[in-house]
Design a protein around this motif. Structure first.
Motif, PDB file in Angstrom:
ATOM      1  N   CYS A  98      40.101  69.877  66.597  1.00 36.91           N
ATOM      2  CA  CYS A  98      39.784  70.645  68.074  1.00 36.91           C
ATOM      3  C   CYS A  98      40.912  69.766  69.441  1.00 36.91           C
ATOM      4  CB  CYS A  98      38.467  69.548  68.912  1.00 36.91           C
ATOM      5  SG  CYS A  98      37.190  70.341  67.616  1.00 36.91           S
ATOM      6  N   LYS A  99      42.473  69.031  68.903  1.00 36.19           N
ATOM      7  CA  LYS A  99      42.339  68.546  69.466  1.00 36.19           C
ATOM      8  C   LYS A  99      43.750  69.617  70.104  1.00 36.19           C
ATOM      9  CE  LYS A  99      41.921  63.340  70.125  1.00 36.19           C
ATOM     10  NZ  LYS A  99      42.916  62.388  69.482  1.00 36.19           N
ATOM     11  N   GLU A 100      43.867  70.407  68.980  1.00 30.98           N
ATOM     12  CA  GLU A 100      44.737  71.099  69.106  1.00 30.98           C
ATOM     13  C   GLU A 100      44.484  72.683  68.925  1.00 30.98           C
ATOM     14  OE1 GLU A 100      48.087  71.044  68.298  1.00 30.98           O
ATOM     15  OE2 GLU A 100      47.739  69.379  68.156  1.00 30.98           O
ATOM     16  N   ARG A 101      43.397  72.261  69.683  1.00 33.84           N
ATOM     17  CA  ARG A 101      42.494  74.426  70.142  1.00 33.84           C
ATOM     18  C   ARG A 101      41.643  74.582  68.785  1.00 33.84           C
ATOM     19  NH1 ARG A 101      45.206  74.740  76.417  1.00 33.84           N
ATOM     20  NH2 ARG A 101      45.464  73.006  76.612  1.00 33.84           N
TER      21      ARG A 101
ATOM     22  N   ALA B  13      33.481  66.055  69.562  1.00 35.12           N
ATOM     23  CA  ALA B  13      34.794  66.116  69.352  1.00 35.12           C
ATOM     24  C   ALA B  13      34.762  68.297  69.768  1.00 35.12           C
ATOM     25  CB  ALA B  13      34.976  66.491  68.117  1.00 35.12           C
ATOM     26  N   LEU B  14      33.914  69.268  69.080  1.00 38.47           N
ATOM     27  CA  LEU B  14      33.658  70.437  69.376  1.00 38.47           C
ATOM     28  C   LEU B  14      33.328  71.048  70.554  1.00 38.47           C
ATOM     29  CD1 LEU B  14      31.204  71.599  66.264  1.00 38.47           C
ATOM     30  CD2 LEU B  14      33.676  71.913  66.124  1.00 38.47           C
ATOM     31  N   VAL B  15      32.297  69.956  71.248  1.00 37.66           N
ATOM     32  CA  VAL B  15      32.790  70.414  72.664  1.00 37.66           C
ATOM     33  C   VAL B  15      33.357  69.917  73.820  1.00 37.66           C
ATOM     34  CG1 VAL B  15      31.006  69.583  74.829  1.00 37.66           C
ATOM     35  CG2 VAL B  15      29.913  69.824  72.840  1.00 37.66           C
ATOM     36  N   ASP B  16      34.278  68.787  72.835  1.00 40.37           N
ATOM     37  CA  ASP B  16      35.351  68.358  74.454  1.00 40.37           C
ATOM     38  C   ASP B  16      36.850  69.538  73.820  1.00 40.37           C
ATOM     39  OD1 ASP B  16      37.109  66.763  75.303  1.00 40.37           O
ATOM     40  OD2 ASP B  16      38.040  66.466  73.841  1.00 40.37           O
TER      41      ASP B  16
END
Length: 688
Positions: free
Chosen positions: A216-219, A245-248
């Protein structure tokens, strides 16, 4: 049904149980006495080797049978190494330490972070074909990860899998996986995760969560969702942490619709959003400037009995300021206090920055005082905005006062603040240029590398006081430090030398500017054109001494030639600059300058035409010339263009001929013949 879902969401997800360590070997009572004696001998006896010999001669237990108990109980790695080295030198084969004992020593060394000794012991065990236990190797991997030595931890992870044929325990694997994600090594982390999943007992809910968060941080949110679906029911039961994590991830990707949709979905499925969940949503809406949605979420949090922490309020205030909203400081602080939250130093720093942005220095100072009265400790982010704004307002004394207060409190200025203060002192005049130099020296002493802006500010200060020599030395120091001067730096120096009548010097800096691919602006051109036209006599008379001072200047050479050929001064100046630009393959910039000179009543002539055609050919754009430059030249103008083109051709490396010259000769064939060679007739509009 909704109540049932709510209850179900509160059930903690199942995790794989932590791997059970091998059952410890029974510890007989007489072993306790022996272990205690060995530790005491290692700790206190000056002749400990002899004392150990005596102690073991009185009992039937070999060193190999007791060593691991000692290693597990000592806290000083030096004691463990002393026993290991002593045992290694004994001749009795029963006293040689086995893999289990060495593994206990490995854990001791790793626990104390003596990694050189860890590596030495691993190498020795490898030579003796002693395999470390899974527990020991897992312990070592975790220790390396905790110390930031992730690459070596990864190597040991592969050694455990590939050589010893057992994976590290789930704690070590998760530590490594998390470290790889933090270092943005997502592809490597993915491979480690896939290996973990293949081996039963080597992964848990946390493993999946780490990987989802990394993706998720890597989109790459969709892959994160797929990862959850693939593991659902196979030891993985998603909880609110997964949804966070997913929402972020959706917010980071800028996908407002999916972030909002998933937030609604998790509530419909009975998951209770936490303060972190709301914080992610609020932060996202703040960046999107959807402050009405933020207000709705704040109300919803209160209705659910969740406390709004100061981080949430800080995000809101920061977003309002960044989006240009008008902030009423007193009202904002009262709003935070009335909602049962205490503003922290970040809150005050954000408000101080906003007040300084609006030029309201008095309000910013009051905020700083208020923060101090409330027992908060201001930091460099509290003082720096004030220093910036005071410098801009020319109030350098107050800026320096804050600088000293800040440094006394142990908060050194950052590079940007130093640059602002130096610039402000320079702008204040010459009693402050000295202060700026002192500050510059202090900046260097504190191992801050001055940036281009700081150097340029000093150069400007020297130029303003007429000290062009020190300005030039500062410029050279700037280049020696590896920094690239920008258009402002070059323009200041060009302007300085032009005003001083040192036009050869100004032209050399202009050509250096072009050589370093720094594009000049209108101010640069104005300085050069005015410098050339106002110093014609100087430019011509200095030709004999020029080679002694600086490298021969292309621009000066053509300017003198054109003046000698009878060109009007400003036309000669513009054309000389055009020639320089084209020679350095900046035809587009040259064409923009041509348009500016036309707007000022100085029309392109044969030399302008020759320069632009030469430049287009140098850039490999010879097929564009008919659409880019006008070709309305008579016979004599063609001959003038040819002669200047031949002069430009001499600038090319030996043996090369510009395609421009070939085009000129082709054009000449279409006009009347019998033109006398070197018959220069200057167009009437350009004669002096």
């Amino acid at each position: 049904m909704s109540k049932m879902n709510t209850l179900l969401s509160r059930i903690k997800p199942l995790h794989h149980p932590k791997p059970i360590s091998p059952s410890p070997i029974p510890f007989p009572p007489h072993f306790k006495i022996l272990v205690k004696d060995i530790i005491q001998i290692l700790s206190t006896h000056p002749h400990w080797q002899n004392s150990l010999e005596t102690r073991f001669s009185d009992c039937e237990t070999p060193v190999s049978g007791i060593a691991h108990f000692v290693f597990d109980r000592v806290r000083d790695p030096e004691l463990g190494l002393k026993l290991y080295e002593w045992a290694s030198k004994r001749s009795d084969v029963n006293d040689l330490l086995d893999g289990f004992s060495c593994s206990s020593l490995l854990k001791l060394l790793a626990r104390c972070r003596v990694f050189v000794e860890v590596e030495n012991l691993l190498e020795t065990m490898k030579c003796k074909a002693l395999a470390p236990t899974r527990e020991a190797l897992s312990f070592v991997i975790s220790a390396y990860v905790d110390s930031g030595l992730v690459n070596r931890a990864l190597e040991l992870y592969h050694i455990a899998n590939d050589i010893h044929k057992y994976p590290p325990d789930v704690i070590a694997c998760n530590a490594l996986l998390n470290a790889l994600i933090q270092q943005k090594k997502v592809e490597i982390a993915r491979k480690v995760y896939e290996e973990m999943v293949k081996r039963d007992g080597c992964w848990d809910n946390y493993s999946v969560c780490i990987m989802v968060r990394g993706l998720c941080k890597e989109r790459n949110v969709e892959e994160g969702r797929k990862l959850i679906n693939d593991r659902w029911g196979k030891g993985c039961i998603p909880d609110i942490v997964f949804y966070n994590a997913l929402v972020d991830g959706y917010w980071k990707r800028g996908d407002v619709e999916r972030a909002n949709s998933l937030f609604k979905e998790l509530k419909m499925k009975g998951f209770l959003p936490t303060t972190e969940t709301y914080g992610i949503m609020i932060n996202g809406f703040c960046k999107n400037r959807s402050f009405q949605a933020v207000d709705r979420l704040l109300v919803e949090m209160k209705e659910r009995g969740l406390d709004v922490n100061v981080q949430v309020y800080n995000s809101i205030v920061d977003a309002q300021i960044k989006h240009g909203c008008k902030i009423e400081v007193r009202k904002t602080l009262r709003w935070i206090f009335e909602n049962g939250c205490e503003p922290d130093i970040i809150t005050y720093n954000t408000l101080i920055s906003g007040s300084c942005r609006d030029g309201n220095v008095h309000e910013a100072e009051q905020l700083l005082e208020h923060a101090i009265k409330r027992g908060l400790s201001p930091n460099k982010l509290s003082y720096t905005p004030l220093i910036h704004v005071y410098c801009k307002q020319g109030k350098c004394v107050r800026a320096l006062d804050l600088f000293f207060v800040m440094t006394e409190k142990g908060h050194p200025l950052d590079l940007v603040a130093y640059g602002a203060l130096v610039h402000g002192l320079v702008a204040a005049g010459e009693n402050d240029l000295r202060s700026a130099l002192k500050l510059f020296g202090q900046m260097v002493k504190q191992k801050y590398k001055p940036n281009v802006v700081t150097y340029t500010s000093l150069i400007n200060g020297f130029c303003r006081t007429g000290d062009s020599s020190r300005a030039e030395k500062t410029f050279e120091a700037m280049r020696s430090s590896g920094l690239k001067p920008n258009v402002v730096t070059y323009t200041i120096l060009i302007g300085c030398f032009s005003k001083e009548g040192k036009i050869s010097k100004a032209s050399s800096f202009f050509e250096l500017m072009l050589l370093n691919r720094c594009i000049p602006n209108d101010v640069t051109f104005n300085y050069l054109i005015n410098g050339l036209t106002n110093n014609v006599a100087t430019a011509i008379s200095n030709k004999a001494n020029e080679s002694l001072e600086i490298k021969a200047s292309l621009m000066m050479d053509f300017f003198r030639t054109m003046i000698s050929d009878g060109w009007e001064q400003r036309a000669a100046a513009y054309n000389s600059v055009l020639i320089c630009l084209c020679h350095h393959k900046m035809v587009n910039v040259a064409m923009q300058l041509r348009d500016k000179m036309t707007s000022k009543g100085i029309f392109p002539d044969p030399v302008s035409f020759a320069a632009l055609l030469y430049g287009l050919c140098l850039e490999g754009r010879s097929n564009e010339w008919k659409n880019s430059i006008s070709c309305k030249l008579n016979e004599r103008e063609h001959q003038i263009a040819v002669n200047y083109s031949e002069k430009l051709n001499q600038l090319l490396p030996q043996g090369l001929t510009s395609e421009a010259l070939k085009i000129f000769h082709t054009l000449l064939e279409g006009v009347k013949p019998h033109i006398q060679e070197n018959n220069f007739i200057v167009p009437a509009s350009n004669r002096s």
